[in-house]
Design a protein around this motif. Structure first.
Motif, short mmCIF file in Angstrom:
data_model
loop_
_atom_site.label_atom_id
_atom_site.label_comp_id
_atom_site.label_asym_id
_atom_site.label_seq_id
_atom_site.Cartn_x
_atom_site.Cartn_y
_atom_site.Cartn_z
N MET A 1 -31.27 22.76 51.16
CA MET A 1 -31.32 21.59 52.07
C MET A 1 -30.57 20.42 51.43
O MET A 1 -30.87 20.04 50.32
N LYS A 3 -29.93 16.54 51.31
CA LYS A 3 -30.62 15.32 51.75
C LYS A 3 -29.61 14.16 51.84
O LYS A 3 -28.99 13.81 50.83
N ALA A 25 -29.27 11.27 62.77
CA ALA A 25 -30.47 12.03 62.41
C ALA A 25 -30.76 13.10 63.47
O ALA A 25 -31.25 14.19 63.16
N GLN A 26 -30.44 12.76 64.72
CA GLN A 26 -30.76 13.69 65.81
C GLN A 26 -29.76 14.83 65.94
O GLN A 26 -30.08 15.87 66.50
N ALA A 28 -28.14 16.13 63.24
CA ALA A 28 -28.02 16.86 61.96
C ALA A 28 -28.40 18.32 62.15
O ALA A 28 -29.45 18.63 62.71
N GLU A 30 -29.10 22.40 61.00
CA GLU A 30 -29.96 23.08 60.03
C GLU A 30 -29.32 23.01 58.63
O GLU A 30 -28.10 23.15 58.51
N ILE A 32 -29.36 20.35 56.79
CA ILE A 32 -29.13 18.94 56.43
C ILE A 32 -30.35 18.15 56.88
O ILE A 32 -30.77 18.23 58.04
N HIS A 33 -30.93 17.40 55.94
CA HIS A 33 -32.01 16.48 56.32
C HIS A 33 -31.47 15.07 56.21
O HIS A 33 -31.10 14.61 55.13
N PHE A 34 -31.40 14.39 57.37
CA PHE A 34 -30.85 13.04 57.39
C PHE A 34 -31.98 12.07 57.68
O PHE A 34 -32.71 12.22 58.65
N SER A 35 -32.14 11.04 56.85
CA SER A 35 -33.15 10.03 57.15
C SER A 35 -32.54 8.64 56.98
O SER A 35 -31.60 8.44 56.20
#
Ligand SMILES: Cc1cc2nc3c(=O)[nH]c(=O)nc-3n(C[C@H](O)[C@H](O)[C@H](O)COP(=O)(O)O)c2cc1C
Length: 183
Positions: A1, A3, A25-26, A28, A30, A32-35
């Protein structure tokens, strides 16, 4: 993953740059974790005298940047310059070095801003960040009222956001392949 952390250079509640990061973020994919870092407003004005006695909000910002594999900054231009919000946040990490060698994307939700993107790029480069080619872009939004839903309805903008995520994830991957093995 992988980040990826987003920083918005605008504190405006209806900021298009923040909306663009929320749209990111919406979309992104699989892997990739976007915050979005949501608390830049609480970071005090930088003062070198406070280094070593930083406010908790400064420690929180540094920790979030340390944990991120890559960073995306989206920021408006104010009076042909970088916004104080983003420059202040960056000033707090010049000494602590959280962006050194880190892949960074730089987005501006407007194609009219001609000065701040280059100024911000130069600041990031001198701080040792790896400003990733292909993730340094004006995003064709040009609507100062666009929400994240509006942005998600602009195919060209979504394509840019997806590309930037891919390019940054690839830069993170390349960096991990060339990183020296830990003893
Ligand atoms: C104080 C101020 C100065 C601005 N200066 C510029 C500028 O020099 N160049 C530009 O392209 N836009 C400028 N703008 C317009 C902003 O880029 C535009 O309002 C943008 O939508 C703000 O970003 P945000 O929606 O993320 O808050 C300025 C806006 C403000 C409030």
């Amino acid at each position: 993953m992988v980040k990826i952390l987003g920083l918005s250079g605008s504190l405006r509640a209806a900021s298009v740059n923040t909306a663009m990061l929320n749209a990111m973020a919406q979309v992104a994919q699989e892997g990739i974790h976007f915050s979005l870092y949501a608390d830049l407003a609480s970071v005090p004005l930088f003062n070198p005298d406070l280094e070593g006695h930083e406010a908790p909000s400064v420690h929180a910002l540094r920790a979030a940047l340390r944990e991120a594999d890559a960073v995306v900054i989206a920021s408006p231009e104010y009076a042909h310059g970088v916004t104080g919000v983003i420059k202040n946040a960056l000033d707090w990490i010049v000494g602590s070095g959280e962006l050194v060698d880190k892949p960074v994307g730089l987005l501006i939700a407007s194609s009219r801003s001609l000065y701040a993107p280059e100024a911000l790029r130069k600041t990031l480069v001198v701080m040792g960040a790896q400003v990733v080619e292909g993730a340094y872009l004006a995003v064709p939004i040009n609507n100062s009222h666009a929400s994240d839903a509006d942005i998600l309805a602009i195919p060209d903008a979504v394509a840019v956001l997806l590309d930037v995520l891919d390019v940054l994830a690839a830069a993170v991957q390349a960096r991990s392949e060339t990183a020296p093995l830990e003893a």
